[in-house]
Design a protein around this motif. Sequence first.
Motif, short mmCIF file in Angstrom:
data_model
loop_
_atom_site.label_atom_id
_atom_site.label_comp_id
_atom_site.label_asym_id
_atom_site.label_seq_id
_atom_site.Cartn_x
_atom_site.Cartn_y
_atom_site.Cartn_z
N SER A 286 50.79 11.05 0.49
CA SER A 286 51.04 10.72 2.23
C SER A 286 51.64 11.98 2.73
CB SER A 286 52.00 9.77 2.58
OG SER A 286 53.29 9.95 2.01
N GLY A 287 51.28 12.11 4.25
CA GLY A 287 51.92 13.35 4.91
C GLY A 287 51.06 14.67 4.77
N ARG A 288 51.62 15.69 5.08
CA ARG A 288 50.80 17.00 4.97
C ARG A 288 49.82 17.14 3.84
NH1 ARG A 288 50.91 22.40 6.91
NH2 ARG A 288 50.56 23.87 5.21
N GLU A 289 48.73 17.29 4.15
CA GLU A 289 47.67 17.70 2.98
C GLU A 289 47.60 16.31 2.09
OE1 GLU A 289 45.91 20.03 2.93
OE2 GLU A 289 47.23 21.84 4.01
N ASN A 290 47.32 15.27 2.77
CA ASN A 290 47.23 13.87 2.11
C ASN A 290 45.83 13.90 1.35
OD1 ASN A 290 47.60 11.48 1.36
ND2 ASN A 290 47.01 10.53 3.24
N GLY A 291 46.01 13.68 -0.16
CA GLY A 291 44.96 13.60 -0.91
C GLY A 291 44.62 14.92 -1.73
N GLU A 292 45.20 15.89 -1.20
CA GLU A 292 45.07 17.12 -1.86
C GLU A 292 46.04 17.19 -3.39
OE1 GLU A 292 42.96 19.47 -1.48
OE2 GLU A 292 42.34 19.52 0.54
N LEU A 293 45.64 18.33 -4.23
CA LEU A 293 46.52 18.17 -5.58
C LEU A 293 47.44 19.46 -5.45
CD1 LEU A 293 43.58 18.21 -8.18
CD2 LEU A 293 45.17 16.50 -7.48
N LEU A 294 48.55 19.09 -6.00
CA LEU A 294 49.67 20.09 -6.20
C LEU A 294 49.56 20.56 -7.77
CD1 LEU A 294 52.34 21.69 -5.34
CD2 LEU A 294 53.46 19.69 -5.89
N ARG A 295 49.55 21.70 -8.25
CA ARG A 295 49.46 22.08 -9.62
C ARG A 295 50.49 23.28 -9.75
NH1 ARG A 295 45.32 25.52 -10.09
NH2 ARG A 295 44.61 25.68 -7.87
N LEU A 296 51.09 22.92 -10.84
CA LEU A 296 52.49 23.77 -11.39
C LEU A 296 52.06 24.91 -12.39
CD1 LEU A 296 55.24 21.09 -11.76
CD2 LEU A 296 54.19 21.79 -9.72
N THR A 297 52.47 25.94 -12.15
CA THR A 297 52.23 26.88 -13.38
C THR A 297 53.51 27.33 -13.87
OG1 THR A 297 50.31 27.72 -12.25
CG2 THR A 297 51.32 29.34 -13.97
N ARG A 298 53.74 27.36 -15.05
CA ARG A 298 55.12 27.73 -16.00
C ARG A 298 54.90 28.75 -16.62
NH1 ARG A 298 58.42 22.98 -15.72
NH2 ARG A 298 56.97 21.03 -15.25
N PRO B 225 52.35 11.76 -9.58
CA PRO B 225 51.74 12.42 -10.97
C PRO B 225 50.51 11.93 -10.96
CG PRO B 225 53.94 11.45 -11.41
CD PRO B 225 53.59 11.07 -10.06
N VAL B 226 49.34 12.83 -11.51
CA VAL B 226 48.05 12.57 -11.56
C VAL B 226 48.17 12.03 -13.27
CG1 VAL B 226 45.67 13.14 -12.11
CG2 VAL B 226 47.14 13.99 -9.94
N VAL C 282 50.33 18.03 -12.91
CA VAL C 282 49.39 18.13 -11.43
C VAL C 282 49.84 16.73 -11.00
CG1 VAL C 282 47.22 17.80 -11.13
CG2 VAL C 282 47.80 19.18 -12.85
N PHE C 283 49.94 16.91 -9.66
CA PHE C 283 50.44 15.83 -8.57
C PHE C 283 49.17 15.60 -7.47
CE2 PHE C 283 54.32 17.43 -10.61
CZ PHE C 283 54.96 16.39 -10.72
N ARG C 284 49.28 14.44 -7.02
CA ARG C 284 48.35 14.13 -5.87
C ARG C 284 49.42 13.67 -4.73
NH1 ARG C 284 43.04 14.62 -5.53
NH2 ARG C 284 42.93 13.63 -7.57
N THR C 285 48.86 14.37 -3.57
CA THR C 285 49.59 14.15 -2.19
C THR C 285 49.01 12.90 -1.83
OG1 THR C 285 49.20 16.35 -1.95
CG2 THR C 285 50.33 15.22 -0.11
#
Length: 462
Positions: free
Chosen positions: A420-432, A408-409, A415-418
């Motif tokens: 490790s693994g695929r797309e390391n360093g990139e953000l994951l943003r959720l829409t509800r 979690p950021v 909002v989460f930060r990757t």
Amino acid sequence: MTSAAGRTSAAGRLDRLVRQVQAQARVPAVSAAVHRADRPLWTCTAGGTGNDTALDEQTRFRIGSVTKTFTAVLVMQCRDDGLLDLDDPLRRHLDLPAHGELTVRRLLSHTAGLQREPYGDVWDTLRAPDTDQLITELDRAERVLPTGRRYHYSNLGMALLGHLVGQVRGGTWAEVLTERVLTPLGLTATTTTPGPRAATGFLVDAYSDEAHPEPPTDFGAVSPAAQLWSTATDLARWAAFLADPAALDAAGRVLAPATLDEMRWPVTVTDEAVWAGGFGLGLILVPQGERVVHVGHDGAMPGFLAGAYGRRGGEGTPGAFGAAVLGSSGTAVELLELPHRLLAAAVEHDPADIDPWRPGEPAPPDVRGLLGRWWGEGFEYVFSWHEGALRARGAGDPPGKPPAVFAPVPDQPDVFRTVSGRENGELLRLTRDSAGVVVRMHWATYRFTRRQETFDGFDFRV
């Protein structure tokens, strides 16, 4: 769980590998060790020292360029302590007559283009320069390739990094090494001098059984590249540290595990046509297939060959797993393959025990609703919660491929930060939606939906 009889049989197989190489490659003395977290230390010696001391696991051998891995760790310690940046030019820390524009990172990865040895015929005279001479004559050394063009091994470059470490720490390279690496890790048999229990190094005649002793050498200012002596037991522990630092240095006193991860990331291949090996930051990387890599270094000095490697990845690989082989022949190249063979044989015949799965804590309520299958870029992914973290894998990923792991950021809900693994360093943003259900995600800006859609939103199931 491997039985005691099975472990004994596996140890016997390792013994035979060592004794076979000692006999067939005609090495006066060989010492080998395998370190792993789940078994007692395994050691084997074969032959004799060539002097009036007995060959045993405490016998010291010259380890040559395995020394570079120690110097590389010292450099990374300085970086982590804020004393330098890897992209600093040398001139920022050293007063040099030439080559001050070369960066720490380029020298660590042997991509600076600096010539291999200090000015002069060091290997002909066996007289290495002292520090003043090394620096004074640096303007006579060539940059033989453009910086960053390709891999080009340089003892001179590593010598400069060792001098840099001493400069920023306020001591000599040897003093800093003892205080900050050897003592904390308990590597008491690793020294800059041979001591009273050292094997004699030999050149074995190609066409007879004569073994002629090589002259002793002191590498002077080039010591950070090749000066150290050690035992197989010390070096197997060191190799295990390079592969799995958290297991041997849980408090991170020597180096943080994340910094070792950085050192192990390949910067360059060593052969542009055959990608059988690479180089990170001071470390040699040797792929073994099936997502397994051996990390460490080889070494060669007059009369001696050495290899120390830790193993990462693969089914059956235990924690803190490293092997070292030291030999008193300068030409028995079979010694350099032996650490890799020992690691592979140990896993094959005595793999790590399989830990049983146990139920864990449930996913947090705000994460639970996004678990399961999602589609992005036309491909299917599975998001899950394991070991206290959100993870994602491609639905078709092979079992051994590591997942993406998210954290979690802080202060940014959904909002989460990757990490490790695929797309390391990139953000994951959720829409509800208005009910709080996660209906869409964006990972590295790519849209993820519960059903397969084209990039312009066409849903095949509508």
